[in-house]
Design an enzyme around this catalytic site. Structure first.
Site, short mmCIF file in Angstrom:
data_model
loop_
_atom_site.label_atom_id
_atom_site.label_comp_id
_atom_site.label_asym_id
_atom_site.label_seq_id
_atom_site.Cartn_x
_atom_site.Cartn_y
_atom_site.Cartn_z
N ASP A 55 0.82 -1.21 0.00
CA ASP A 55 0.00 0.00 0.00
C ASP A 55 0.86 1.26 0.00
O ASP A 55 2.06 1.22 0.27
CB ASP A 55 -0.89 0.02 1.25
CG ASP A 55 -1.92 -1.09 1.24
OD1 ASP A 55 -2.26 -1.59 0.16
OD2 ASP A 55 -2.39 -1.46 2.34
N TYR A 110 6.61 -9.99 6.93
CA TYR A 110 6.41 -8.56 7.17
C TYR A 110 6.85 -8.22 8.59
O TYR A 110 6.81 -9.07 9.49
CB TYR A 110 4.94 -8.18 7.02
CG TYR A 110 4.42 -8.15 5.61
CD1 TYR A 110 4.42 -6.96 4.87
CD2 TYR A 110 3.93 -9.30 5.00
CE1 TYR A 110 3.93 -6.94 3.58
CE2 TYR A 110 3.45 -9.29 3.70
CZ TYR A 110 3.45 -8.09 3.00
OH TYR A 110 2.98 -8.06 1.71
#
Length: 280
Positions: A55, A110
């Site tokens: 994003d 992540y």
């Protein structure tokens, strides 16, 4: 030759990784630079593809892209000199002609960073363990129509790094905003809004989608496709500009502290309770 590149980028000035018209994105910068270097004439015919999308505001340490070019030596020797400082290649590998990092990634990892103030590390560790295994994550992710909301998480843990708390999670694949949704729940557990075991029931209950945590603290840490990369050095200009960026951040933190920003724990807890209490 088809080559894979390991890419690192600071997400702050990018509107995400996926190519979009008239918008600065990671793919857009990479494709534009490849075209300028004559590495291919069209990104579609070159089979340019990324391992996944991030994003706007999200950074990456080891994103991966692949494309086919008649000039691999030029890519290796010249790409970083032409790329901006906030998007650089850190490694390359020759791959088979049909290699696609999106489908051949064995796992993705992540990391999400939290300020330590006002959060209980032990509660967050217990909460993170609730994500491991196969679960329906539609409650904390944006699920596109027709897409399976079930995802398998391989590992999830919490550790302290100086004055920050780090959440590290590895999975076979992730839904859109899924890690940021996990971060929201961990933040709520660490602040005492919910007990850690509440996460297990939240994932199975019907209800409104839980909002995603801010994108800036999220880093795509690794994409594992089983490749061994040859290292690439950042350009000297990129190294200097990154050092300048780090200096600005340190100076900014000090100035915020001088101006009364040294009680982040109070604001942090109030914000979490106000924003999430009714949902959780």
């Amino acid at each position: 030759m088809r080559i894979a590149l390991r890419i690192s980028y600071l997400g702050r000035r990018f509107s995400g990784s996926q190519q979009q018209p008239d918008t600065r994105t990671v793919e857009g910068v990479l494709i534009e630079t490849c075209l300028r270097l004559g590495l291919f004439e069209d990104f579609r015919s070159a089979g340019f593809v990324s391992a996944g999308r991030t994003d706007a505001g999200v950074s990456a340490r080891k994103q991966m892209v692949a494309f086919t070019t008649p000039y691999p030596e030029r890519a290796v020797s010249s790409l970083n000199r032409m790329l901006p400082y906030d998007c650089q290649a850190t490694g390359w590998a020759e791959v088979p002609d049909d290699f696609n990092p999106r489908y051949q990634a064995k796992s993705r990892t992540y990391r999400y960073l939290f300020p330590e103030e006002g959060l209980d590390l032990q509660l967050m560790e217990e909460a993170a363990s609730r994500f491991v295994g196969l679960h329906d994550f539609r409650r904390i992710a944006r699920v596109e129509e027709g897409r399976d909301p079930m995802r398998r998480i391989l590992s999830a843990g919490i550790f302290r790094d100086e004055d920050l708390i780090v959440f590290e999670v590895s999975g076979e694949s992730f839904l859109w905003n899924m890690v940021r949704g996990m971060a929201t729940l961990l933040c709520a557990a660490g602040a005492g809004v919910i007990p850690p075991e509440r996460i297990s029931t939240l994932l199975t209950e019907e209800g409104d989608r839980i909002p995603a945590a801010p994108p800036d603290p999220l880093v795509l840490w690794d994409v594992d496709c089983g490749l061994t990369f040859n290292p690439l050095m950042r350009s000297e200009k990129a190294d200097q500009l990154l050092r300048n960026e780090a200096d600005r951040l340190r100076i900014g933190e000090k100035m915020v502290g001088w101006l009364g920003g040294d009680r982040r724990d109070l604001f942090w807890n109030e914000e979490i309770h106000d924003e999430l209490g009714h949902l959780l």
